[in-house]
Motif scaffolding. Structure first.
Motif, PDB file in Angstrom:
ATOM      1  N   GLN A   1      -1.649 122.450 150.964  1.00 44.88           N
ATOM      2  CA  GLN A   1      -0.252 122.418 150.519  1.00 44.88           C
ATOM      3  C   GLN A   1       0.194 121.056 150.005  1.00 44.88           C
ATOM      4  OE1 GLN A   1       2.397 124.209 153.365  1.00 44.88           O
ATOM      5  NE2 GLN A   1       0.948 125.839 153.906  1.00 44.88           N
ATOM      6  N   LYS A   2      -0.651 120.027 150.169  1.00 38.66           N
ATOM      7  CA  LYS A   2      -0.360 118.683 149.658  1.00 38.66           C
ATOM      8  C   LYS A   2       0.985 118.128 150.161  1.00 38.66           C
ATOM      9  CE  LYS A   2      -4.054 118.685 147.026  1.00 38.66           C
ATOM     10  NZ  LYS A   2      -4.568 120.002 147.369  1.00 38.66           N
ATOM     11  N   GLU A   3       1.293 118.392 151.436  1.00 36.20           N
ATOM     12  CA  GLU A   3       2.519 117.864 152.034  1.00 36.20           C
ATOM     13  C   GLU A   3       2.159 116.763 153.031  1.00 36.20           C
ATOM     14  OE1 GLU A   3       5.234 120.748 153.558  1.00 36.20           O
ATOM     15  OE2 GLU A   3       4.821 122.194 151.945  1.00 36.20           O
ATOM     16  N   THR A   4       2.836 115.612 152.881  1.00 30.29           N
ATOM     17  CA  THR A   4       2.472 114.430 153.671  1.00 30.29           C
ATOM     18  C   THR A   4       2.721 114.611 155.168  1.00 30.29           C
ATOM     19  OG1 THR A   4       4.670 113.518 153.207  1.00 30.29           O
ATOM     20  CG2 THR A   4       2.862 112.831 151.766  1.00 30.29           C
ATOM     21  N   LYS A   5       3.614 115.523 155.539  1.00 23.65           N
ATOM     22  CA  LYS A   5       3.908 115.710 156.961  1.00 23.65           C
ATOM     23  C   LYS A   5       2.665 116.162 157.731  1.00 23.65           C
ATOM     24  CE  LYS A   5       5.674 120.444 156.401  1.00 23.65           C
ATOM     25  NZ  LYS A   5       6.850 121.334 156.598  1.00 23.65           N
TER      26      LYS A   5
END
Length: 315
Positions: free
Chosen positions: A118-122
Motif C-alpha cells: 500500500q506504500k503507506e509510511t505508517k
C-alpha cells in the motif's frame, strides 16, 4: 520466469516460517534459496508421483515399478537436502528467541508486507518500532545471561550429566558415551545451552574449566567428585569406594549415580546432606526403592527419572 517463480516462493516460505524455526530449532538455514531451488521441483514430482501411484495401485506390476522409481526420487530429495546441510556455514545455530519475540517478528513481517503493498509510511513506521522493541528485548536478555547462575542435573535415560552455568560460561560433567554422541547432546543439552545464551565453546570440562581467559567462578576440589558452586557444595557419588572414609562430611547436594547398591540410611551415616538427587543413570526399580526409603526417613529427595531435570537457579 520459472526461476524467479521458485525464488519468490522460497522467500515467501522462509518469511512465513523462519520465526518458528528460530523458536523451535534455534537455527536459520543460510542456503535456503539454493535448497528450495532443488527441493521444490523434486517434491512436486514426488507429490504427483504419489497420486499417480494410488491411481495405478490395482495394477500390481506397473505399481511396483512406479513405486521403485518414486522411492529413488525420494532418496534423491533426501540426498540433496543432506548435501546442502553439510556445506560450510549452512546453518546459523544457537539463536534463542521467546514466544513473544516470534510473534513480534510476524507482526514486523506483516507491517512490511502492508508497506510494500500500500506504500503507506505508517506501516514502515510500525515495523521500525517493532524492530526497535525486538532489539531492546535481545539486549535485555544478553544482560540477564551475564547474571545467570544455574545448577542442572539433566534427565537423559541411562546417562549421568551435571551442568554448572555461571553467566556466559559453564562446566559439564557427563558420561563420555553421552558427550561423544552428537545427536543425544544436541537433543538433550545443547538446545538448552542456546536458550541460556551459551554456545558449545562456552562450556568446559573440569580438566580445562580453570582457563585464565574465562571468569567461571566454580571451585574444583582435590576430588573430581566434589565441587563448590555459589557457596553450595555438591558431591557426585558414583562409586561405593568413595564412602570408605569413616569421617562423615557435609554437602548441600548429594547426587546419587550409577545404580550403586547402597541404602539411604547408610548414606546418612556417611554424608550429611540437605538434598538428595537421584540422577537418570539409575534404574527405575532402584530409584523407586531409594525414594521409598527417603520418604520413610524424612530425607529431602528428588528423582530426575520421575520428575525431570533438576534445576536450581541462584539468581
Amino acid at each position: 520466469k520459472q526461476i524467479w517463480g521458485l525464488i519468490s516462493v522460497s522467500i515467501a516460505a522462509q518469511l512465513a516460517t523462519f520465526p518458528l524455526g528460530l523458536f523451535y530449532f534455534n537455527q536459520f538455514p543460510n542456503y535456503f534459496l539454493i535448497s528450495n531451488m532443488m527441493v521444490i521441483p523434486i517434491s512436486t514430482v514426488i507429490l504427483y508421483g504419489g497420486i499417480f501411484l494410488f491411481v495405478i495401485s490395482p495394477f500390481a506390476t506397473l505399481a511396483k515399478w512406479a513405486g521403485l522409481l518414486l522411492g529413488k526420487i525420494v532418496h534423491l530429495l533426501n540426498w540433496t537436502v543432506m548435501t546442502i546441510e553439510h556445506l560450510p556455514h549452512s546453518l546459523l545455530q544457537g539463536i534463542s528467541i521467546t514466544i513473544f519475540e516470534s510473534w513480534l517478528m510476524y507482526l514486523i513481517i506483516f507491517m512490511l508486507v502492508l508497506f510494500f503493498m500500500q506504500k503507506e509510511t505508517k506501516y514502515m513506521f510500525a515495523s521500525v518500532v517493532g524492530i526497535m522493541i525486538l532489539l531492546s528485548l535481545q539486549i535485555a536478555e544478553t544482560i540477564q545471561v551475564g547474571k545467570q547462575q544455574q545448577f542442572i542435573v539433566y534427565d537423559i535415560p541411562k546417562s549421568s550429566a551435571v551442568n554448572w552455568i555461571y553467566g556466559n560460561s559453564g562446566v559439564l560433567i557427563a558420561d563420555t558415551s553421552l558427550t561423544n554422541n552428537r545427536s543425544m547432546m544436541m537433543f538433550n543439552i545443547i538446545h538448552y545451552w542456546w536458550d541460556c545464551g551459551l554456545s558449545e565453546d562456552d562450556i568446559y570440562t573440569p580438566e580445562n574449566a580453570g582457563r585464565k581467559d574465562k571468569s567461571f567462578k566454580i571451585q574444583m576440589f582435590s576430588s573430581k567428585y566434589f565441587f563448590k558452586f555459589n557457596d553450595k557444595t555438591i558431591f557426585i557419588l558414583n562409586d561405593a569406594r568413595l564412602l570408605k572414609s569413616n569421617v562423615p562430611f557435609y554437602v548441600d547436594y548429594l547426587i546419587l549415580s550409577k545404580n550403586l547398591k547402597i541404602k539411604v540410611e547408610e548414606l546418612k551415616e556417611k554424608i550429611h546432606f540437605k538434598q538428595l538427587i537421584i540422577d537418570s543413570s539409575n534404574s527405575l526399580s532402584r530409584t523407586n526403592r531409594w525414594m521409598a526409603e527417603a520418604k520413610q526417613l524424612g530425607v529431602n529427595c528428588y528423582s530426575v527419572l520421575q520428575r525431570g531435570a533438576f534445576v536450581v537457579k541462584f539468581r
